[in-house]
Design a protein around this motif. Structure first.
Motif, PDB file in Angstrom:
ATOM      1  N   PHE A  42       0.867  -1.206  -0.045  1.00 45.49           N
ATOM      2  CA  PHE A  42       0.010  -0.082   0.008  1.00 45.49           C
ATOM      3  C   PHE A  42       0.919   1.298  -0.082  1.00 45.49           C
ATOM      4  O   PHE A  42       0.269   2.178  -0.325  1.00 45.49           O
ATOM      5  CB  PHE A  42      -1.107   0.046   0.998  1.00 45.49           C
ATOM      6  CG  PHE A  42      -1.914  -1.239   1.199  1.00 45.49           C
ATOM      7  CD1 PHE A  42      -3.317  -1.071   0.273  1.00 45.49           C
ATOM      8  CD2 PHE A  42      -1.685  -2.133   1.940  1.00 45.49           C
ATOM      9  CE1 PHE A  42      -4.040  -2.042   0.289  1.00 45.49           C
ATOM     10  CE2 PHE A  42      -2.614  -3.351   1.961  1.00 45.49           C
ATOM     11  CZ  PHE A  42      -3.920  -3.230   1.200  1.00 45.49           C
ATOM     12  N   ARG A 124      -8.687   3.486   3.803  1.00 41.97           N
ATOM     13  CA  ARG A 124      -8.255   2.344   2.478  1.00 41.97           C
ATOM     14  C   ARG A 124      -9.015   1.025   2.870  1.00 41.97           C
ATOM     15  O   ARG A 124      -9.575   0.369   2.229  1.00 41.97           O
ATOM     16  CB  ARG A 124      -6.643   2.382   2.584  1.00 41.97           C
ATOM     17  CG  ARG A 124      -6.214   3.264   2.187  1.00 41.97           C
ATOM     18  CD  ARG A 124      -4.603   3.177   1.917  1.00 41.97           C
ATOM     19  NE  ARG A 124      -3.966   3.612   3.210  1.00 41.97           N
ATOM     20  CZ  ARG A 124      -2.680   3.892   3.527  1.00 41.97           C
ATOM     21  NH1 ARG A 124      -2.027   4.240   2.461  1.00 41.97           N
ATOM     22  NH2 ARG A 124      -2.527   4.113   4.611  1.00 41.97           N
ATOM     23  N   LEU A 159      -4.464   1.490  -6.339  1.00 44.94           N
ATOM     24  CA  LEU A 159      -3.695   1.974  -5.242  1.00 44.94           C
ATOM     25  C   LEU A 159      -3.647   3.228  -5.486  1.00 44.94           C
ATOM     26  O   LEU A 159      -3.762   4.107  -4.579  1.00 44.94           O
ATOM     27  CB  LEU A 159      -2.109   1.502  -5.606  1.00 44.94           C
ATOM     28  CG  LEU A 159      -1.259   1.875  -4.246  1.00 44.94           C
ATOM     29  CD1 LEU A 159      -1.616   1.564  -3.066  1.00 44.94           C
ATOM     30  CD2 LEU A 159       0.153   1.516  -4.693  1.00 44.94           C
TER      31      LEU A 159
END
Length: 172
Positions: A42, A124, A159
């Protein structure tokens, strides 16, 4: 989501039992291994110094070195020469590590649901939970292209979407 059982196994010691949950916990259950994999997945960190300074949890350099060596030996990361600098190496995810995306997504969703988390660090996990398996597959495809085939990260990929949501939540 049904996943086929891999025919090639990771080169890890047998463990205390043959239970797949136990073996996975023995491999990944220390404090740092999943955090390092998270930061590579990430955060896009592939160099030692990036992993050392980019982790908000503050890993010590000796622990980072030991965990990177463990993850490479276990077949979750590769250690490759950095073409831009003779004295640097890059760490890349293997297919086995890429396939941990659903596990990390589930851990993040569980933590967001049951623990007091920081909103900017939770966004996220929430997006991955909402996106479910289709988003995870797209993300895994991006990671494969980048880590296994050397392609650049797409500007409009998963991403990028997760990073933009984080930056917006962090007020940056």
């Amino acid at each position: 989501m049904s996943q086929p059982v891999a025919q090639e196994k990771l080169p890890v010691p047998p463990g205390k039992s043959g239970c797949p949950i136990n073996l996975t916990v023995e491999l990944l259950g220390d404090r740092w291994s999943l955090i390092i994999l998270r930061d590579i997945m990430f955060g896009g960190h592939t160099h030692f110094r990036e992993l050392l300074t980019g982790s908000i949890e503050g890993i010590a350099s000796n622990i980072l070195a030991a965990r990177l060596a463990k993850l490479v030996a276990a077949g979750l990361l590769t250690r490759d020469d950095d073409p831009s600098h003779r004295q640097k190496v890059e760490y890349h995810l293997t297919e086995a590590a890429v396939q941990l995306v659903p596990v990390l997504a589930a851990l993040g969703a569980w933590g967001a649901r049951w623990l007091h988390t920081a909103p900017e660090l939770t966004v996220r996990a929430e997006l991955l939970a909402e996106g479910g398996p289709p988003m995870w597959e797209r993300f895994m495809d991006e990671l494969r292209a980048t880590h296994l085939h050397g392609a650049p990260l797409p500007d409009d990929g998963v991403l990028a979407e997760l990073t933009a949501a984080y930056l917006a939540a962090a007020g940056e």
